[in-house]
Design a protein around this motif. Sequence first.
Motif, PDB file in Angstrom:
ATOM      1  N   HIS A 291      -5.941  13.177  -4.117  1.00  0.00           N
ATOM      2  CA  HIS A 291      -5.028  12.349  -4.252  1.00  0.00           C
ATOM      3  C   HIS A 291      -5.029  11.026  -3.324  1.00  0.00           C
ATOM      4  CE1 HIS A 291      -1.450  10.291  -5.493  1.00  0.00           C
ATOM      5  NE2 HIS A 291      -1.237  10.534  -4.080  1.00  0.00           N
ATOM      6  N   CYS A 292      -5.566  11.212  -2.579  1.00  0.00           N
ATOM      7  CA  CYS A 292      -5.337  10.233  -1.102  1.00  0.00           C
ATOM      8  C   CYS A 292      -6.327   9.481  -1.500  1.00  0.00           C
ATOM      9  CB  CYS A 292      -5.478  11.193   0.349  1.00  0.00           C
ATOM     10  SG  CYS A 292      -3.310  11.652   0.613  1.00  0.00           S
TER      11      CYS A 292
ATOM     12  N   VAL B 274      -1.570  17.664   3.197  1.00  0.00           N
ATOM     13  CA  VAL B 274      -0.591  17.889   2.652  1.00  0.00           C
ATOM     14  C   VAL B 274      -0.179  17.368   1.034  1.00  0.00           C
ATOM     15  CG1 VAL B 274       1.756  18.206   3.283  1.00  0.00           C
ATOM     16  CG2 VAL B 274       0.535  18.812   4.594  1.00  0.00           C
ATOM     17  N   VAL B 275      -0.369  15.710   0.851  1.00  0.00           N
ATOM     18  CA  VAL B 275      -0.520  15.120   0.074  1.00  0.00           C
ATOM     19  C   VAL B 275      -1.020  15.448  -1.079  1.00  0.00           C
ATOM     20  CG1 VAL B 275       0.141  12.526  -0.402  1.00  0.00           C
ATOM     21  CG2 VAL B 275       0.863  13.712   1.542  1.00  0.00           C
TER      22      VAL B 275
ATOM     23  N   VAL C 190      -3.649  13.004  10.382  1.00  0.00           N
ATOM     24  CA  VAL C 190      -3.789  12.158   9.591  1.00  0.00           C
ATOM     25  C   VAL C 190      -4.468  13.264   8.224  1.00  0.00           C
ATOM     26  CG1 VAL C 190      -5.079  10.405   8.298  1.00  0.00           C
ATOM     27  CG2 VAL C 190      -3.855   9.678  10.268  1.00  0.00           C
ATOM     28  N   LYS C 191      -5.751  14.140   8.482  1.00  0.00           N
ATOM     29  CA  LYS C 191      -6.307  14.778   8.030  1.00  0.00           C
ATOM     30  C   LYS C 191      -5.250  15.825   7.377  1.00  0.00           C
ATOM     31  CE  LYS C 191     -10.602  14.899   9.463  1.00  0.00           C
ATOM     32  NZ  LYS C 191     -12.350  15.382  10.215  1.00  0.00           N
TER      33      LYS C 191
ATOM     34  N   GLU D  93       0.510  -1.321  -0.258  1.00  0.00           N
ATOM     35  CA  GLU D  93       0.029  -0.299  -0.185  1.00  0.00           C
ATOM     36  C   GLU D  93       1.010   1.399  -0.150  1.00  0.00           C
ATOM     37  OE1 GLU D  93      -4.128   1.432   1.942  1.00  0.00           O
ATOM     38  OE2 GLU D  93      -2.294   0.685   3.855  1.00  0.00           O
ATOM     39  N   SER D  94       0.464   2.522  -0.579  1.00  0.00           N
ATOM     40  CA  SER D  94       1.157   3.081  -0.691  1.00  0.00           C
ATOM     41  C   SER D  94       0.483   4.508   0.686  1.00  0.00           C
ATOM     42  CB  SER D  94       1.152   4.333  -1.767  1.00  0.00           C
ATOM     43  OG  SER D  94      -0.205   4.626  -2.138  1.00  0.00           O
ATOM     44  N   ILE D  95       1.468   5.676   0.843  1.00  0.00           N
ATOM     45  CA  ILE D  95       1.477   6.286   2.097  1.00  0.00           C
ATOM     46  C   ILE D  95      -0.207   6.707   1.265  1.00  0.00           C
ATOM     47  CG2 ILE D  95       2.372   8.557   2.632  1.00  0.00           C
ATOM     48  CD1 ILE D  95       4.784   7.512   3.132  1.00  0.00           C
ATOM     49  N   SER D  96      -0.413   7.171   0.307  1.00  0.00           N
ATOM     50  CA  SER D  96      -1.423   8.376  -0.238  1.00  0.00           C
ATOM     51  C   SER D  96      -2.308   6.794   0.173  1.00  0.00           C
ATOM     52  CB  SER D  96      -1.330   7.936  -1.601  1.00  0.00           C
ATOM     53  OG  SER D  96      -0.161   9.186  -1.508  1.00  0.00           O
TER      54      SER D  96
END
Length: 94
Positions: free
Chosen positions: A71-72, A57-58, A51-52, A32-35
């Motif tokens: 994206h996330c 930021v991502v 986390v939010k 799994e990706s961080i996103s």
Amino acid sequence: MIKVKISGRYIYNLFLTLDQSLNTLLGGSADESISGRLGRAVESGTPKRGVKTAAKVVDWLALKLFKQDDHCVSSIEPEDNAAGDESWSWIKKP
């Protein structure tokens, strides 16, 4: 001397490997990706503190760099069932 042609796919695969490795170091699933992990935590409705903000930021970086909205959440891969592989969940337990 060996010459290697570096393609866009190679760069993508390299970043994906680094992303998944970092997620594993942070107690997540190796697949799994961080996103995706951030998106899954936010979508749960009960993400842990910070986390939010990390997801925002991502998402902002993905928007600026790749012109990709949300994206996330769009990075969640439900077929992986990554939540079962985490040693450190980013979702609050009830």
